[in-house]
Design a protein around this motif. Structure first.
Motif, PDB file in Angstrom:
ATOM      1  N   MET A  56       0.462  -1.766   0.018  1.00 42.66           N
ATOM      2  CA  MET A  56      -0.003  -0.047  -0.013  1.00 42.66           C
ATOM      3  C   MET A  56       0.616   1.814   0.130  1.00 42.66           C
ATOM      4  N   LYS A  57       0.144   2.069  -0.199  1.00 35.89           N
ATOM      5  CA  LYS A  57       1.098   3.749  -0.287  1.00 35.89           C
ATOM      6  C   LYS A  57       1.631   4.262   1.198  1.00 35.89           C
ATOM      7  N   GLY A  58       2.959   4.451   0.872  1.00 37.98           N
ATOM      8  CA  GLY A  58       3.627   4.555   2.561  1.00 37.98           C
ATOM      9  C   GLY A  58       4.463   3.637   2.733  1.00 37.98           C
ATOM     10  N   HIS A  59       4.046   2.411   2.139  1.00 39.77           N
ATOM     11  CA  HIS A  59       5.114   1.157   2.719  1.00 39.77           C
ATOM     12  C   HIS A  59       5.378   0.136   2.334  1.00 39.77           C
ATOM     13  N   THR A  67      -0.785  11.872   2.570  1.00 39.23           N
ATOM     14  CA  THR A  67      -1.837  11.723   2.309  1.00 39.23           C
ATOM     15  C   THR A  67      -2.273  11.004   1.881  1.00 39.23           C
ATOM     16  N   GLY A  68      -3.782  10.500   2.310  1.00 34.35           N
ATOM     17  CA  GLY A  68      -4.726   9.398   1.117  1.00 34.35           C
ATOM     18  C   GLY A  68      -5.000   8.138   1.785  1.00 34.35           C
ATOM     19  N   TYR A  69      -4.676   8.217   3.209  1.00 34.73           N
ATOM     20  CA  TYR A  69      -4.734   6.744   3.953  1.00 34.73           C
ATOM     21  C   TYR A  69      -6.086   6.714   4.085  1.00 34.73           C
ATOM     22  N   ASP A  70      -7.399   7.260   3.551  1.00 29.21           N
ATOM     23  CA  ASP A  70      -8.325   6.339   3.866  1.00 29.21           C
ATOM     24  C   ASP A  70      -8.742   5.509   3.214  1.00 29.21           C
ATOM     25  N   PHE A 172       4.013   8.021  10.997  1.00 28.34           N
ATOM     26  CA  PHE A 172       3.147   8.514  12.899  1.00 28.34           C
ATOM     27  C   PHE A 172       4.237  10.091  12.181  1.00 28.34           C
ATOM     28  N   ASN A 173       4.306  11.201  11.923  1.00 26.21           N
ATOM     29  CA  ASN A 173       4.487  12.017  11.620  1.00 26.21           C
ATOM     30  C   ASN A 173       4.893  12.609  10.982  1.00 26.21           C
ATOM     31  N   GLU A 174       4.300  12.249   9.955  1.00 24.80           N
ATOM     32  CA  GLU A 174       4.797  13.078   8.295  1.00 24.80           C
ATOM     33  C   GLU A 174       3.885  12.712   7.151  1.00 24.80           C
ATOM     34  N   THR A 175       2.804  11.916   7.599  1.00 23.24           N
ATOM     35  CA  THR A 175       1.752  11.884   7.603  1.00 23.24           C
ATOM     36  C   THR A 175      -0.115  11.456   7.834  1.00 23.24           C
ATOM     37  N   SER A 176      -1.019  11.869   7.119  1.00 19.51           N
ATOM     38  CA  SER A 176      -1.921  11.499   7.901  1.00 19.51           C
ATOM     39  C   SER A 176      -2.442  10.853   8.071  1.00 19.51           C
ATOM     40  N   ILE A 177      -2.026   9.168   8.089  1.00 21.45           N
ATOM     41  CA  ILE A 177      -3.051   8.120   8.451  1.00 21.45           C
ATOM     42  C   ILE A 177      -3.507   8.183   9.497  1.00 21.45           C
TER      43      ILE A 177
END
Length: 267
Positions: A56-59, A67-70, A172-177
């Motif tokens: 998944m994105k960011g992983h 952004t975009g972890y909804d 944890f620190n740089e995304t909207s997760i």
């Protein structure tokens, strides 16, 4: 398979048995990667199906975005991936937050989804959900390093640990997760979830804090069955053969009986 460019994201994808008659797409959970399936469970399913895995994105090796972890954004990514790979319809297996992605796919794009296997899908309304995912994802990463990464040399293991630490720091620190996951608190109460008609297998670790979530889904999804397996929230890592066999029984056995014309209740 290399990184695939989609309209809104670049995703790392792996395929097993690409010539398979039907496709199963496996979605990992937050703070982990496709390795949760790749070494044990996916090869078992690939004896029968085309199996598609992706970070998944960011992983993992996918593009890092803020952004975009909804669930809506995640399912848009998955739909775009299916379009890019020419997959009209697929069965879905999702672990932890990936299970919620699979459920959301069934509500948004029902015509694209066959059977659903939800492994340890947590109720986003529970305050401890993020902590549970975080804790057990760290356990998964440690298990992965110890069993599958090149740790025959100390420095190799150290580099892998540092890479995983950087992923955590970024997410944890740089995304909207966190806010995106908290924004999904009402998901289990969405009438669209209760309207899912797909055959659904719910697998939870019998010692998991998420078992009540499984019972909630079982009470709301009509064509669902709840199975408790030995383990806790990290049951795919703890019991890959048990989970693999449950998935084969669910995805494969019934389909093969239809093809061969065997009675549905045969032993």
């Amino acid at each position: 398979m290399p990184i695939i460019d989609l309209p809104n994201i670049r995703l790392h994808v792996q395929e097993l048995n690409p010539a398979g008659r039907e496709t199963i797409i496996m979605v990992h959970g937050m703070f982990s990667n496709l390795a949760v399936y790749y070494f044990n469970i996916a090869p078992m399913l690939a004896k029968h199906y085309r199996v598609v895995l992706f970070d998944m994105k960011g992983h993992g090796m996918s593009e890092k975005v803020q952004t975009g972890y909804d669930l809506t954004s995640m399912t848009t990514d998955l739909r775009d991936l299916m379009d890019e790979l020419g997959i009209e319809k697929a069965h879905l297996a999702g672990y932890s937050y990936g299970g919620l992605v699979a459920l959301k796919m069934a509500t948004r794009f029902p015509e694209r989804v066959g059977k659903l296997a939800i492994i340890e899908g947590p109720d986003p309304s529970e305050q401890e959900t993020l902590a549970i995912i975080d804790t057990y994802s760290k356990e998964f990463l440690i298990h992965y390093i110890e069993n599958f990464a090149d740790t025959t040399r100390l420095l190799a293991g150290k580099r892998q640990l540092e890479k995983n630490h950087r992923m955590y720091e970024f997410l944890f620190n740089e995304t909207s997760i966190r806010s995106d996951m908290e924004g999904e608190k009402a998901f289990f109460n969405d009438p669209a979830v209760a309207a899912i008609t797909n055959d659904t297998l719910l697998i939870y670790g019998e010692e998991s804090n998420c078992v009540p979530s499984g019972r909630t889904l079982a009470s709301r999804i009509p064509n669902s069955r709840l199975v408790l397996a030995p383990g806790d929230h990290n049951v795919p890592v703890q019991q890959p053969e048990v989970i693999g066999k449950e998935l084969i029984e669910f995805f494969v056995r019934h389909d093969e009986m239809i093809v061969t014309g065997a009675p549905a209740d045969c032993g």
